[in-house]
Design an enzyme around this catalytic site. Structure first.
Site, PDB file in Angstrom:
ATOM      1  N   GLY A 194      30.615  38.625  46.135  1.00 22.12           N
ATOM      2  CA  GLY A 194      29.693  37.674  46.762  1.00 22.12           C
ATOM      3  C   GLY A 194      28.381  38.361  47.115  1.00 22.12           C
ATOM      4  N   ASN A 207      37.588  35.587  43.835  1.00 19.52           N
ATOM      5  CA  ASN A 207      37.993  34.542  42.877  1.00 19.52           C
ATOM      6  C   ASN A 207      36.778  33.882  42.219  1.00 19.52           C
ATOM      7  OD1 ASN A 207      36.978  32.946  44.895  1.00 19.52           O
ATOM      8  ND2 ASN A 207      38.808  31.684  45.149  1.00 19.52           N
ATOM      9  N   TYR A 212      33.316  24.194  59.598  1.00 19.71           N
ATOM     10  CA  TYR A 212      33.068  25.602  59.260  1.00 19.71           C
ATOM     11  C   TYR A 212      33.133  26.458  60.531  1.00 19.71           C
ATOM     12  CZ  TYR A 212      30.564  29.751  57.622  1.00 19.71           C
ATOM     13  OH  TYR A 212      30.195  31.040  57.325  1.00 19.71           O
TER      14      TYR A 212
END
Ligand code: UDP
Length: 319
Positions: free
Chosen positions: A10, A32, A149
């Site tokens: 990321g 992933n 979130y």
């Protein structure tokens, strides 16, 4: 030292990987590629100290093996970005809560020190500025999906703290405030890469609401420095730390700055939240970190100001 980084492909994870490899450490990444990109780490694949697993952290046999092998864990894998959270709330809740639960369970089995990355979203719409680690969280109602979130990350924090207190798992929590730098994508709503791309293409710069809401942005290199410092300081264990930069700017001011720095002819457009996201969307007006705790422990001082960060992002997108 052998570090396992979840979410290592990321935006923040790839910079952390680079940083640890520069320090001659061994690194294993699991990602992933849901929001991460292989391109973020492609330039590092020749390094023999790096292993990359394209897989989910919910693959328990794999994670058990990797956790057994490593010395410490940086847990960065998470669903991030306001747009992603609004569009895919199920994925957000499941990735953040189940993923972290699995990680902590396995980390505890082998008592591996774990750094959990959390977010300034956990302060919610609190209005006591700046935000210090012991301040209250103020969330909106559950019918507004944005808050899932904040709640999911708050739950991660509770769980990590519970593992520390009840099971003596060594862990640290780092709350990241609006982190920016090369490789961040605007795809999930993040404002700086979005504005830079709009400006470079001379497209309208989309400022939501009146643009008088403000943020303070931290360069990813400063963030990575702080993550490493926290991981390696025994006095950080069992605690929560803000990682940020106190320099605050309104979103309208940010649009003007990016327009100036790119020499763009874009117009700055004001768009109501209802149109940008969903009806009744709730934003936070200000978000500024109190970084005293981190600075006192580690000597942290942000080295890159907003202009320098924007310059790096412009160069990245020009390439
Ligand atoms: N924002 C904006 N235009 C965009 C994207 C974001 O005006 O195209 C605003 C957003 O409403 C928020 C701020 O910029 O007030 C920061 O947004 P971001 O999603 O980057 O991070 P947040 O702090 O909301 O997590």
């Amino acid at each position: 030292m052998h570090s396992l980084i979840t979410g290592g492909a990321g935006f923040v994870g790839s910079h952390l990987t680079e940083y640890l490899l520069q320090k001659d450490e061994k690194v294993t990444i699991v990602d992933n590629l849901s929001t991460g990109k292989f391109d973020n780490v492609k330039h590092l694949t020749q390094n023999r100290s790096l292993k990359i697993h394209i897989d989910t952290i919910l693959n328990e046999p794999l994670m058990e093996h990797l956790i057994k092998e490593c010395d410490v864990i940086y847990h960065l894998a998470a669903a991030v970005g306001v747009r992603l959270i609004i569009e895919r709330p199920v994925e957000t809740i499941e990735t953040n809560i189940i993923g972290t639960e699995e990680m902590l369970k396995l980390a505890n089995r082998y008592k591996k020190k774990t750094l959990i990355t959390s977010t300034s979203e956990v302060y919610g719409k609190a209005n006591k500025i700046p935000f210090a680690e012991d301040d209250d969280s103020v969330f909106g109602p559950t019918v507004k999906s944005r808050w899932c979130y904040a709640c999911s990350k708050a739950m991660d924090e509770y769980l990590a703290l519970a593992y520390y207190h009840e099971k003596k798992l060594p862990m640290v929590i780092a709350r990241l405030f609006n982190t920016i730098g090369a490789r961040q994508t605007g795809q999930y709503g993040m404002v700086v890469p979005t504005f830079v791309q709009q400006a470079l293409l001379n497209h309208p710069i989309t400022v939501y609401d009146d643009g008088q809401q403000s943020r303070s942005f931290t360069n990813v290199h400063d963030v990575v420095w702080a993550l490493y410092a926290l991981m390696n300081d025994p006095n950080a264990v069992g605690q929560v730390f803000n990682i940020g930069n106190g320099q605050e700017i309104t979103i309208y001011g940010l649009a003007e700055l990016i327009k100036e720095m790119t020499g763009s002819s874009s117009e700055i457009q004001l768009i109501p939240y209802d149109q940008a996201f969903e009806s009744g969307f709730e934003d936070m007006r200000r978000r500024v970190p109190d970084i005293t705790k981190l600075s006192e422990l580690t000597g942290y001082e942000p080295k890159m100001d907003l202009r320098e960060s924007i310059k790096q992002i412009i160069e990245y997108y020009k390439k």
